[in-house]
Design a protein around this motif. Structure first.
Motif, PDB file in Angstrom:
ATOM      1  N   TRP A 108      22.398-101.117  -2.570  1.00  0.00           N
ATOM      2  CA  TRP A 108      21.211-100.257  -2.407  1.00  0.00           C
ATOM      3  C   TRP A 108      21.498 -99.257  -1.281  1.00  0.00           C
ATOM      4  O   TRP A 108      21.793 -99.646  -0.153  1.00  0.00           O
ATOM      5  CB  TRP A 108      19.994-101.125  -2.058  1.00  0.00           C
ATOM      6  CG  TRP A 108      18.697-100.361  -2.018  1.00  0.00           C
ATOM      7  CD1 TRP A 108      17.985 -99.888  -3.067  1.00  0.00           C
ATOM      8  CD2 TRP A 108      17.976 -99.980  -0.830  1.00  0.00           C
ATOM      9  NE1 TRP A 108      16.864 -99.249  -2.671  1.00  0.00           N
ATOM     10  CE2 TRP A 108      16.815 -99.293  -1.255  1.00  0.00           C
ATOM     11  CE3 TRP A 108      18.191-100.134   0.535  1.00  0.00           C
ATOM     12  CZ2 TRP A 108      15.880 -98.761  -0.375  1.00  0.00           C
ATOM     13  CZ3 TRP A 108      17.244 -99.612   1.398  1.00  0.00           C
ATOM     14  CH2 TRP A 108      16.091 -98.940   0.957  1.00  0.00           C
ATOM     15  N   ILE A 113      22.426-105.500  -0.035  1.00  0.00           N
ATOM     16  CA  ILE A 113      21.216-106.195   0.424  1.00  0.00           C
ATOM     17  C   ILE A 113      20.892-107.289  -0.594  1.00  0.00           C
ATOM     18  O   ILE A 113      21.535-107.387  -1.633  1.00  0.00           O
ATOM     19  CB  ILE A 113      20.003-105.226   0.557  1.00  0.00           C
ATOM     20  CG1 ILE A 113      19.671-104.654  -0.839  1.00  0.00           C
ATOM     21  CG2 ILE A 113      20.255-104.173   1.619  1.00  0.00           C
ATOM     22  CD1 ILE A 113      18.285-104.064  -0.916  1.00  0.00           C
ATOM     23  N   ALA A 143       9.710-105.018   2.314  1.00  0.00           N
ATOM     24  CA  ALA A 143      11.049-104.648   2.794  1.00  0.00           C
ATOM     25  C   ALA A 143      11.367-105.352   4.103  1.00  0.00           C
ATOM     26  O   ALA A 143      10.526-105.420   5.015  1.00  0.00           O
ATOM     27  CB  ALA A 143      11.125-103.143   2.985  1.00  0.00           C
ATOM     28  N   GLU A 146      15.529-104.855   8.770  1.00  0.00           N
ATOM     29  CA  GLU A 146      16.722-104.014   8.915  1.00  0.00           C
ATOM     30  C   GLU A 146      16.710-102.876   7.897  1.00  0.00           C
ATOM     31  O   GLU A 146      17.117-101.743   8.194  1.00  0.00           O
ATOM     32  CB  GLU A 146      17.977-104.898   8.748  1.00  0.00           C
ATOM     33  CG  GLU A 146      19.259-104.279   9.227  1.00  0.00           C
ATOM     34  CD  GLU A 146      19.221-103.845  10.685  1.00  0.00           C
ATOM     35  OE1 GLU A 146      19.787-102.792  10.997  1.00  0.00           O
ATOM     36  OE2 GLU A 146      18.572-104.550  11.526  1.00  0.00           O
ATOM     37  N   ILE A 147      16.226-103.198   6.698  1.00  0.00           N
ATOM     38  CA  ILE A 147      16.138-102.176   5.643  1.00  0.00           C
ATOM     39  C   ILE A 147      15.147-101.096   6.060  1.00  0.00           C
ATOM     40  O   ILE A 147      15.406 -99.891   5.923  1.00  0.00           O
ATOM     41  CB  ILE A 147      15.720-102.831   4.304  1.00  0.00           C
ATOM     42  CG1 ILE A 147      16.849-103.734   3.813  1.00  0.00           C
ATOM     43  CG2 ILE A 147      15.343-101.799   3.274  1.00  0.00           C
ATOM     44  CD1 ILE A 147      16.473-104.611   2.628  1.00  0.00           C
ATOM     45  N   ARG A 150      16.718 -99.018   8.930  1.00  0.00           N
ATOM     46  CA  ARG A 150      17.817 -98.138   8.539  1.00  0.00           C
ATOM     47  C   ARG A 150      17.335 -97.004   7.623  1.00  0.00           C
ATOM     48  O   ARG A 150      17.763 -95.863   7.760  1.00  0.00           O
ATOM     49  CB  ARG A 150      18.892 -98.956   7.822  1.00  0.00           C
ATOM     50  CG  ARG A 150      20.251 -98.270   7.820  1.00  0.00           C
ATOM     51  CD  ARG A 150      21.325 -99.046   7.069  1.00  0.00           C
ATOM     52  NE  ARG A 150      21.264-100.480   7.200  1.00  0.00           N
ATOM     53  CZ  ARG A 150      21.145-101.308   6.174  1.00  0.00           C
ATOM     54  NH1 ARG A 150      21.064-100.857   4.933  1.00  0.00           N
ATOM     55  NH2 ARG A 150      21.118-102.603   6.368  1.00  0.00           N
ATOM     56  N   SER A 151      16.405 -97.306   6.719  1.00  0.00           N
ATOM     57  CA  SER A 151      15.983 -96.307   5.731  1.00  0.00           C
ATOM     58  C   SER A 151      14.693 -95.604   6.134  1.00  0.00           C
ATOM     59  O   SER A 151      14.137 -94.828   5.346  1.00  0.00           O
ATOM     60  CB  SER A 151      15.788 -96.975   4.370  1.00  0.00           C
ATOM     61  OG  SER A 151      16.984 -97.589   3.955  1.00  0.00           O
ATOM     62  N   ILE A 181      17.522-108.259   5.602  1.00  0.00           N
ATOM     63  CA  ILE A 181      18.208-107.340   4.672  1.00  0.00           C
ATOM     64  C   ILE A 181      17.812-107.678   3.230  1.00  0.00           C
ATOM     65  O   ILE A 181      18.626-107.636   2.308  1.00  0.00           O
ATOM     66  CB  ILE A 181      19.750-107.391   4.849  1.00  0.00           C
ATOM     67  CG1 ILE A 181      20.276-108.828   4.702  1.00  0.00           C
ATOM     68  CG2 ILE A 181      20.173-106.789   6.178  1.00  0.00           C
ATOM     69  CD1 ILE A 181      21.768-108.895   4.405  1.00  0.00           C
ATOM     70  N   ILE A 183      14.923-107.242   0.016  1.00  0.00           N
ATOM     71  CA  ILE A 183      13.750-106.610  -0.588  1.00  0.00           C
ATOM     72  C   ILE A 183      13.122-107.667  -1.487  1.00  0.00           C
ATOM     73  O   ILE A 183      13.792-108.248  -2.354  1.00  0.00           O
ATOM     74  CB  ILE A 183      14.144-105.358  -1.412  1.00  0.00           C
ATOM     75  CG1 ILE A 183      14.456-104.200  -0.472  1.00  0.00           C
ATOM     76  CG2 ILE A 183      13.014-104.968  -2.373  1.00  0.00           C
ATOM     77  CD1 ILE A 183      14.951-102.941  -1.169  1.00  0.00           C
TER      78      ILE A 183
END
Lengths: 381, 224
Positions: A108, A113, A143, A146-147, A150-151, A181, A183
């Motif tokens: 992803w 992830i 989410a 970390e996701i 980062r995003s 990490i 979803i």
């Protein structure tokens, strides 16, 4: 004069002796009632702590390569989704929650992830309990920290996962686990994204099978489930089970130490007071013998008094023990203390056990009274 | 009615064995008023307790109404005592937490003898004191209550141990009159005393000294 009449009149005459004996029975009964009532709160607290600590049973597809499982964090194999229903309806399994999941590593936005599909938890019909995970809505995702970081995801924003657009329903806080990490999507969505409709690769469960050093409950459980879920295997997270067992054991150990000590002290106290009562009434016993009272009637006077003390002690002790537990419980068990309630079954038990206990304590003094030589007493007079 | 043959009773004490009765032989017939006279420690109380089936002699035979008390079980002796014997003690031995009437009723052992108890209380002039506890009674009243208690079951024998020992002469005379009344109605009285006050009521006087009946002959007299 009837025997009960004589007992009552003597009790009213020698109030202090009776009240001191009663205090011993109240203390013994009260402490037992307190410990059992508090023990029930402790059990609730254990359950609550278990929910905080996490799941302690993991049901995996039978063909799972455990080396790969522990390295990857999930099973490469799958099992049918209907296993959840089978597991839930299996009479041999006592559980609190079942959480079916499908977990896979995906690519992803240029990084690896986890995608985890979660279905709503299953609880026993007669024991609906608050959810210990979360239920993701269809078309939404949760989410990991970390996701999100980062995003730059925000709640309510849209995000594409494996070619399908989802709404970010929640940005999860940092957990310090692989959840950061991950979803989370609804199980159906995840199955569709992964092309694995009707499949799971793990059922997590908060079970009620006790970890017991003497009996390997996991072996027993495996044996039971093998017939119900032939394509599944079970692993147990032992440290969590042990923590649970440790807490339960702690309460039982306390009872095992306190109970005999308490019984011996109270028995000694009640017996001593009964003995004093016999000594005080030596002449009276002699006179009663002279009037034709037999050993049985003499013993009945002392045993009857003990039984009366036992009944009153049970009533007062139950009230005192319950009140103490209800007053102290919320201070000790911050959350479950408020759920504590009088255990009325203990009242019945106390009303049987306390008189029997008191009578046993007074048995030797009563026997001494019944066999006392009236001639010796009356000659002394 | 009462036959003691060579009865001895030895009590074991820390200072050695004490022979309270030593080879006593005595026969008491129905309707007798026997005074057992002797100094303190002569064995008078032990003799009464042996007659009342309250102790088993170390040696000898106690036959009551033709039955050897050694052959009776403890419950049988208790029942026999309740039906046939009335005890009167020097110290009255009323139960402190019961009223005078309840003390009298104590002898009924659970049977309904309230009307008989009321009648006895009335007869001994204690009606107005029947609801009083022993602590609220005079010595004379206590002893009259004790005699009423002893008479409740209509005993054949009254065993009275120094019944006037704690009473003034006037009350003592009253108590002896009560016992004499029972005797006149056909009852048997065995009264232990160290004094001579009861002699005029006695049909026979026996002397007891150090557990031995020293003199029985020559003291027999016709009552009245």
């Amino acid at each position: 004069m009837t025997t009960p009449g004589l007992i009552l009149k003597e009790v009213l005459h020698r109030k202090l002796n009776f009240l001191l004996g009663l205090a011993g029975i109240v203390a013994a009964t009260g402490l037992f009632v307190f410990l059992f009532t508090a023990g029930e709160a402790s059990r609730l607290e254990t359950t609550r702590l278990m929910q905080i600590m996490g799941l302690n049973l993991r049901v995996l597809p039978r063909g799972t390569d455990m080396d790969r499982f522990w390295a990857a964090g999930y099973s490469d194999e799958t099992m049918p989704e209907e296993y959840v229903a089978k597991l839930a309806s299996h009479a041999g399994l006592d559980y609190a929650h079942l959480l079916p999941t499908l977990k896979r590593r995906i690519e992803w936005r240029g990084t690896e992830i986890f995608l985890v599909g979660v279905a709503p938890e299953v609880s026993p019909v007669d024991r609906r309990q608050p959810s210990m995970s979360f239920a993701v809505e269809k078309g939404s995702i949760y989410a990991g920290h970390e996701i999100v970081r980062r995003s730059q995801l925000v709640q309510g924003s849209s995000v594409e996962v494996l070619g399908k657009t989802f709404t970010v329903a929640r940005c999860l806080p940092e957990s310090g686990t692989d959840q950061d990490i991950t979803i989370f999507a609804q199980l159906r969505d995840a199955q569709a994204l992964l092309g694995m409709e009707g499949k799971l690769n793990e059922i997590q469960a908060l079970n009620c099978v006790c970890f017991d050093a003497k009996v390997d409950s996991l072996d027993m459980l495996r044996e039971q489930l093998a017939s119900v879920l032939p394509e599944a295997k079970v692993i147990q997270i032992r440290p969590v089970a042990q923590a649970r067992e440790k807490q339960r054991q702690m309460v039982e150990d306390s009872l095992a130490v306190v109970a005999p000590f308490l019984l011996v002290v109270c028995a000694g106290w009640i017996g001593l007071l009964a003995m004093i009562n016999v000594r005080e009434r030596r002449t009276e016993i002699g006179v009663l013998r002279a009037l034709g009272y037999g050993s049985g009637k003499i013993a009945a006077l002392f045993l009857g008094k003990a039984v009366l003390g036992g009944i009153l002690g049970a009533l007062v002790g139950f009230g005192a023990g319950t009140a103490a537990a209800l007053l102290c419980g919320p201070g000790v068990f911050k959350v479950t203390g408020s759920l504590m309630a009088p255990l009325y079954g203990l009242l019945g038990l106390s009303l049987v056990a306390a008189p029997v206990f008191a009578a046993l304590c007074a048995l030797i003094p009563a026997a001494i009274a019944a066999t006392q030589d009236p001639a010796v007493t009356l000659r002394e007079e | 009615m009462i036959q003691l043959t060579d009865v001895s009773k030895v009590f074991r004490t820390r200072r050695g064995d004490v022979a309270a009765l030593d080879g006593v032989t005595l026969h008491v017939g129905r309707g007798e008023f026997v005074v057992v006279r002797g100094p303190s420690g002569s064995g008078k109380t032990t003799l009464l307790l042996a007659i009342g089936g309250m102790l088993r002699p170390t040696r000898g035979l106690v036959v009551l109404d033709g039955r050897d008390i050694r052959a009776l079980s403890e419950p049988e002796r208790a029942r026999w005592r309740a039906d046939n014997i009335g005890f009167v003690f020097q110290m009255f031995h009323l139960i402190p937490y019961l009223t005078l009437l309840e003390n009298v009723l104590l002898a009924a052992g659970g049977k309904d003898r309230r009307s008989e108890a009321e009648a006895l209380v009335e007869r001994f002039g204690l009606a107005d004191r029947r609801h009083h506890k022993p602590a609220e009674l005079s010595a004379g009243e206590k002893q009259r209550a004790a005699i009423a208690r002893a008479l409740l079951n209509g005993p054949k024998v009254i065993l009275a141990d120094e019944p006037t020992g704690n009473l003034d002469p006037q009350n003592a005379a009253g108590i002896l009159e009560c016992l004499a009344g029972f005797h006149e109605e056909g009852g048997t009285v065995i009264l232990a005393t160290h004094g001579e006050g009861a002699d005029r009521h006695a049909s026979r006087i026996v002397l007891l000294n150090r557990g031995r009946l020293e003199e029985a002959a020559g003291t027999e007299r016709q009552n009245g």
